[in-house]
Design an enzyme around this catalytic site. Structure first.
Site, PDB file in Angstrom:
ATOM      1  N   GLY A   1      81.164  49.099 -13.226  1.00 12.35           N
ATOM      2  CA  GLY A   1      80.208  49.670 -12.299  1.00 12.35           C
ATOM      3  C   GLY A   1      80.720  50.964 -11.694  1.00 12.35           C
ATOM      4  O   GLY A   1      81.576  50.943 -10.820  1.00 12.35           O
ATOM      5  N   THR A   2      80.181  52.031 -12.128  1.00 11.25           N
ATOM      6  CA  THR A   2      80.706  53.347 -11.760  1.00 11.25           C
ATOM      7  C   THR A   2      79.678  54.405 -12.106  1.00 11.25           C
ATOM      8  O   THR A   2      78.849  54.206 -12.987  1.00 11.25           O
ATOM      9  CB  THR A   2      81.961  53.616 -12.632  1.00 11.25           C
ATOM     10  OG1 THR A   2      83.105  53.239 -11.909  1.00 11.25           O
ATOM     11  CG2 THR A   2      82.117  55.059 -13.004  1.00 11.25           C
ATOM     12  N   THR A   3      79.766  55.520 -11.373  1.00 12.46           N
ATOM     13  CA  THR A   3      79.059  56.706 -11.846  1.00 12.46           C
ATOM     14  C   THR A   3      80.034  57.855 -11.751  1.00 12.46           C
ATOM     15  O   THR A   3      80.608  58.084 -10.683  1.00 12.46           O
ATOM     16  CB  THR A   3      77.851  57.027 -10.958  1.00 12.46           C
ATOM     17  OG1 THR A   3      77.069  55.861 -10.806  1.00 12.46           O
ATOM     18  CG2 THR A   3      77.014  58.120 -11.574  1.00 12.46           C
TER      19      THR A   3
ATOM     20  N   LYS B   1      88.084  57.408  -7.659  1.00 10.79           N
ATOM     21  CA  LYS B   1      88.190  57.336  -9.111  1.00 10.79           C
ATOM     22  C   LYS B   1      88.489  58.699  -9.731  1.00 10.79           C
ATOM     23  O   LYS B   1      88.498  58.833 -10.958  1.00 10.79           O
ATOM     24  CB  LYS B   1      86.901  56.782  -9.705  1.00 10.79           C
ATOM     25  CG  LYS B   1      86.538  55.435  -9.121  1.00 10.79           C
ATOM     26  CD  LYS B   1      85.217  54.919  -9.642  1.00 10.79           C
ATOM     27  CE  LYS B   1      84.756  53.762  -8.785  1.00 10.79           C
ATOM     28  NZ  LYS B   1      83.458  53.237  -9.160  1.00 10.79           N
TER      29      LYS B   1
END
Lengths: 216, 217
Positions: free
Chosen positions: B16-18, B50
């Site tokens: 789960g990341t953008t 991140k």
């Protein structure tokens, strides 16, 4: 033992992996769809019109399994004809959406199709209803189909209330183009239907007339 | 909304990341959200960064397994600083990207991590590279990744323009991250952005309440 597997298009289910969109403007609605029907990796129809009339001023946009979606649209078309004779006037958009929702909900385990219902009636003007999985909700705009994931960000950012008819049509074409460029299951031409108090207008935007973006 | 599985259960790819990186006139912006989640049900960190620095003017964003990504980046940082000493000059951005690519390609059976690398070097100016899961390396002007990226492909295609100004590009990146965080339930928190130019590096953090709002919020 060796089995012969025939062409993929005969064994894979036919889906309208799709992009569909419907939005409301002041005085009516605009619906749009792509035109690709796929069976696995084959495109079995590249010019299918997924905007299906339910009544003179009520249309629905089909997505998911092609057979399921078409069948629902045909059944509701018949039920609406009967209903409009019974009440003696044009049916409301909400009635059409309710009929679609009733079928989607009752047979939700067997069917896999999502229809967006949009149209114009005298009482409430332009309306858009989503009927995913058997719910019924009125929204200012709705997107659906496999290509819709790629354009949620775009429609969230660009949609504004109170757009004029031409702005809405351009918005629909832009959204469809962006989705068709990214989704392998959407493509072909763009069909656009505009419904308002004066009538219904169907338009086709061919592939080479679609807008282009910075990397094309 | 189709039942469209783009998350880790199906592909085993995106945690789960953008993440996003984009070139503007004179530099590059690289950014990400800040949510770390377990199985999409529990947010284990609301403010994880991140965007990782691998050299003075080269940053990376990770997509995929956090553990694999951290291990690869640790090895890459070492290789890069050694390379930089040998060359007696700061490394090129493509050197950083190639080091990551080599590690990903040679260990493709064991690893599940992809990277965006963005930076500035004297020879080629601002650059963005994508190292995908199997070890492909390509250069792009703008690129997005992670589970939240599916929702903003349309926005990025429509709104990115080559040769934007720094302010325009920052606004574009902030908007794109905010839109993705609004639709992806495993992306969220704050937006971490890093702007890299010839002059230096600037960190911008946009907290949740300062993120742009859109018509339905």
């Amino acid at each position: 033992m060796f089995e012969e597997t025939g062409p993929e298009r005969l064994s894979e289910e036919v889906k309208t992996g799709t992009t569909i969109i419907a939005i409301e403007f002041d005085g009516g609605v605009v619906l749009g769809s792509d035109s690709r029907v796929s069976a696995g990796a084959s495109v079995v129809n590249r010019v299918m019109n997924k905007l299906s009339p339910l009544h003179d001023k009520i249309y629905c946009a089909l997505s998911g399994s092609a057979a399921d979606a078409q069948t629902i649209a045909e059944i509701v078309n018949y039920q609406l004809d009967v209903h409009s004779i019974e009440i003696g006037e044009d049916p409301q958009v909400r009635s059409a959406a309710t009929l679609v929702r009733n079928i989607s909900y009752k047979y939700k385990e067997e069917l896999s199709a999502h229809l967006i219902v949009a149209g114009w009636d005298r009482r409430d003007g332009g309306q858009v209803f989503a009927t995913l999985n058997g719910l019924l909700t009125r929204q200012p705009f709705a997107v659906g189909g496999s290509g819709s994931s790629y354009v949620y960000g775009f429609v969230d950012a660009e949609y504004r209330r109170g757009m004029r008819k031409e702005e809405c049509q351009q918005f629909v074409v832009n959204t469809l183009t962006l989705a068709m460029n990214r989704d392998g299951s959407s493509g072909g031409v763009a069909y656009v239907v505009t419904i308002d108090g004066h009538g219904t207008e169907e338009k086709v935007v061919l592939g080479n007339q679609l807008p282009t973006f910075f990397d094309q | 909304m189709e039942k469209h599985c783009t998350d880790s259960r199906v592909k085993g790819v995106s945690t789960g990341t953008t993440i996003l990186a984009a070139i503007f006139d004179g530099g590059v912006v690289i950014g990400s959200d800040s949510r770390a989640s377990i199985g999409g049900e529990y947010v284990s960190s609301k403010t994880i960064n991140k965007v990782i620095q691998v050299h003075d003017r080269i940053f990376c964003c990770i997509a995929g397994s956090l553990a694999d990504a951290q291990a690869v980046i640790k090895a890459a940082k070492f290789h890069l600083s050694f390379h930089s000493v040998q060359m007696e000059s700061p490394p090129q951005v493509i050197a950083a990207a190639s080091v990551l690519k080599d590690l990903c390609y040679k260990n493709k059976d064991e690893l599940q991590a992809g990277f965006l690398t963005a930076g500035w070097d004297k020879k080629n100016g601002p650059q963005v590279y994508v190292v995908s899961l199997g070890g492909m390396l390509i250069s792009q002007q703008v690129t997005i990744g992670g589970s939240g990226s599916t929702f903003i492909y349309g926005y990025v295609d429509a709104k990115y323009k080559p040769n934007m100004t720094k302010a325009e590009c920052l606004q574009f990146a902030t908007n794109a991250l905010a839109l993705a965080m609004g639709r992806d339930n495993v992306s969220g928190g704050v937006a971490h952005l890093v702007v890299i130019t010839e002059k230096g590096v600037e960190h911008v953090v946009v907290p949740g309440d300062k993120l742009p709002r859109f018509h339905d919020e």
